[in-house]
Design a protein around this motif. Structure first.
Motif: not given
Length: 397
Positions: A3-11, A318-322, A327-334
């Motif tokens: 899960l940590l690896t997936a989160a790091d990749a998404a970020t 959407l994934g970061g919010l869900a 941080a993922v949501a903010w970066a994607g949204g911007l």
């Protein structure tokens, strides 16, 4: 750990996409601005140069009544004529052109028929070759300029005059305007403004117009070219295999020392309809893989780039919010906001609703599929097709 690896990749993907959009917005020649119009000031020359308007036409009876009269009716103070090249049409294009000329007073029209292309030539460039040759030899002196314009392009009465004034005032060898494409049906609204937006992203107009820059491009629907520059660059012979003929033409002229200019048109419009997605799909896929020089690595890089730049932002938001990753949501949204914001000027230019701006990721996904399909058709031996002709393995000069 997984899960940590997936989160790091998404970020990482979200922030890489945001960085890409910051770079595109600030450092890619301001490609998203739509204020690059015919250069000013434009002054009337002491002597208006002679011009031959060359129109390649293959099975264009559907659009000629809305385009050809606008060329014949050009209000031009100098000597000018229209040369329509009937490229093996089977729908009566040549006869219709002559009939329209009889009904419309104005510039004289000549129709020539070159026959089937010689080996190694694309059909359109073969037609242009014969149209240009006729224009250069039909009179005691060859024309000073050539206006190369497609059969689906309608010009306002002052179009030729303004193009020539721009070329002579700024001492330009090639002046090209990207015609305003038809945007009426649903798929046209969704796909057409993005087509121009992506083109400008690949070939930023300001960078194209800079004499020392390597970037060179033109829009094939409307190209005013000095005859001397064409001879010096060896066109169209030097680009005879080019599928993306307009870009290849601009490159050849710029490499030979010519000064070029490209911008958006205000009074030059395409009248060709694209009522269904399949029509637009064929328009893009015809040349998409040729643009990548038929190289699998470039195709892979393009697909990865489209995913990172256009698909990651909405997925990250959407994934970061869900999943509770702000941080993922903010970066994607911007990143998505920058994407939509840079697309708004192109939507305004095409007189479309700003509500279409957030849909650009979906449109980009369609272009991704069109590009992959272009490569699939290439490796199936079908190659690029234009008006019923197929070029199995074209080479883009």
């Amino acid at each position: 750990m997984g899960l940590l690896t997936a989160a790091d990749a998404a970020t990482g993907a979200a922030f890489a996409s945001l960085a890409a959009w910051l770079w595109l917005t600030l450092a890619q020649g301001m490609f998203w601005r739509t204020d690059v119009r015919l250069p000013e000031p434009r002054t009337a020359p002491a002597r208006w140069p002679s011009v031959a308007i060359v129109v390649p036409a293959r099975d264009e009876a559907e659009v000629l009544p809305r385009s050809l009269p606008s060329l014949i009716a050009q209000d031009y103070p100098g000597e000018a004529e229209v040369v329509l090249v009937d490229d093996g049409s089977t729908d009566g294009t040549a006869a219709l052109a002559l009939e329209l000329a009889r009904e419309q007073p104005g510039l004289p029209l000549t129709v020539v028929s070159p026959g089937e292309p010689a080996p190694g030539w694309t059909g359109k460039l073969w037609a242009l070759r014969h149209g240009i040759a006729h224009a250069r030899t039909a009179h005691p002196t060859e024309p000073d300029f050539l206006l190369l314009t497609d059969a689906d392009i309608a010009h306002e009465p002052d179009s030729l005059r303004e193009l020539v004034a721009a070329a002579t005032s700024a001492d330009l060898d090639l002046v090209s305007q990207m015609a305003r494409l038809r945007v009426v049906g649903f798929w046209e609204r969704l796909v057409v403004p993005a087509f121009v937006y992506f083109f400008a992203q690949l070939y930023p107009f300001r960078r194209t117009n800079r004499p020392g820059a390597r970037t060179a491009a033109a829009a094939g629907g409307c190209v005013l070219l000095r005859t001397g520059a064409a001879v010096k660059a060896g066109v169209p012979d030097s680009i005879r295999q080019a599928v993306i003929d307009d870009v290849s033409l601009a490159r050849a002229v710029k490499r030979s020392g010519g000064r070029i200019w490209l911008g958006l048109a205000e009074r030059v419009d395409s009248v060709r309809p694209y009522p269904v997605l399949g029509d637009l799909w064929r328009m893009v896929s015809r040349s998409a893989y040729a643009q990548l020089r038929h190289r699998p690595l470039l195709l892979a890089g393009t697909v990865a780039g489209l995913v990172l730049v256009y698909l990651v932002p909405p997925v990250a938001l959407l994934g970061g919010l869900a999943t509770g990753h702000p941080a993922v949501a903010w970066a994607g949204g911007l990143a998505w906001l920058l994407m939509a914001g840079t697309y708004l000027p192109m939507l305004r230019y095409h007189r479309q609703s700003p509500a279409l701006a957030p849909l650009l990721p979906f449109t980009a996904f369609l272009y991704l599929l069109m590009t992959v399909d272009s490569a699939v058709q290439h490796y199936r031996g079908r190659g690029a097709a234009w008006k019923g002709r197929t070029y199995a393995r074209p080479s883009d000069a």
